[in-house]
Design a protein around this motif. Sequence first.
Motif, short mmCIF file in Angstrom:
data_model
loop_
_atom_site.label_atom_id
_atom_site.label_comp_id
_atom_site.label_asym_id
_atom_site.label_seq_id
_atom_site.Cartn_x
_atom_site.Cartn_y
_atom_site.Cartn_z
N LEU A 40 67.87 34.33 -13.54
CA LEU A 40 67.05 35.16 -12.85
C LEU A 40 65.86 35.57 -13.98
N LEU A 41 65.94 35.33 -15.02
CA LEU A 41 65.18 35.64 -16.29
C LEU A 41 64.34 34.59 -16.43
N ARG A 42 64.60 33.24 -16.14
CA ARG A 42 64.03 32.20 -16.38
C ARG A 42 62.47 32.06 -16.00
N LYS A 43 62.02 33.02 -15.21
CA LYS A 43 60.73 33.24 -14.81
C LYS A 43 59.73 33.21 -16.26
N ASN A 44 60.38 33.93 -17.34
CA ASN A 44 59.82 33.93 -18.27
C ASN A 44 59.38 32.78 -19.19
N THR A 45 60.03 31.54 -18.88
CA THR A 45 59.82 30.37 -19.70
C THR A 45 59.57 29.20 -18.58
N HIS A 46 60.37 29.02 -17.71
CA HIS A 46 60.34 27.77 -16.83
C HIS A 46 58.96 27.64 -16.19
N LYS A 47 58.63 26.31 -16.45
CA LYS A 47 57.21 25.91 -16.22
C LYS A 47 55.96 26.67 -16.71
N LYS A 48 56.15 27.20 -17.63
CA LYS A 48 55.16 28.01 -18.37
C LYS A 48 54.78 27.36 -19.59
N TYR A 49 54.99 26.36 -20.11
CA TYR A 49 54.65 25.61 -21.21
C TYR A 49 53.18 25.72 -21.50
N ARG A 50 52.50 25.29 -20.23
CA ARG A 50 50.83 25.27 -20.44
C ARG A 50 50.21 26.79 -20.62
N GLU A 51 50.94 27.58 -20.45
CA GLU A 51 50.67 29.15 -20.62
C GLU A 51 50.81 29.51 -21.89
N MET A 52 51.78 28.73 -22.61
CA MET A 52 52.34 29.40 -23.75
C MET A 52 51.52 28.54 -25.12
N MET A 53 50.94 27.48 -24.47
CA MET A 53 50.39 26.54 -25.61
C MET A 53 49.33 27.41 -26.29
#
Length: 134
Positions: free
Chosen positions: A78-91
Amino acid sequence: MKILIKIKHIFPYLYYRFYQYVYQKGGEKWNPELRAFGFVCVIKNLLLFSFVGLPLMSKLSDDSIIYIISFMILIVSLLRKNTHKKYREMMPLWENESESQRKYKGIFLIFFCVFAIFSFIPVFIIMDLISLMI
């Protein structure tokens, strides 16, 4: 002294760096999003189980340990929303790091992952002791 990585950024940064590593080694065919997410989940589960499950394990029966592990896996999923498929937002947060910052943060992440893995070793020792007592 400036903190190398803010506590709230440890897991997203771990995801970011592991994603980059997998992408450089195998490209898109290696599915870096899934591998980075899986790696972060394993580290989170090890830490959760070591510091939450370990104290509970001595008080509960063997059957309830399975439920605790399942519950922890559910929480991490459930905590995966912080990382999964957010690579572009973290760049933008980390793409302009200097080489020395990247090196120090990388060493910190390696120590963090090794700590997570070695913090799980007492779980096996205590499980052995519990089984010897029964």
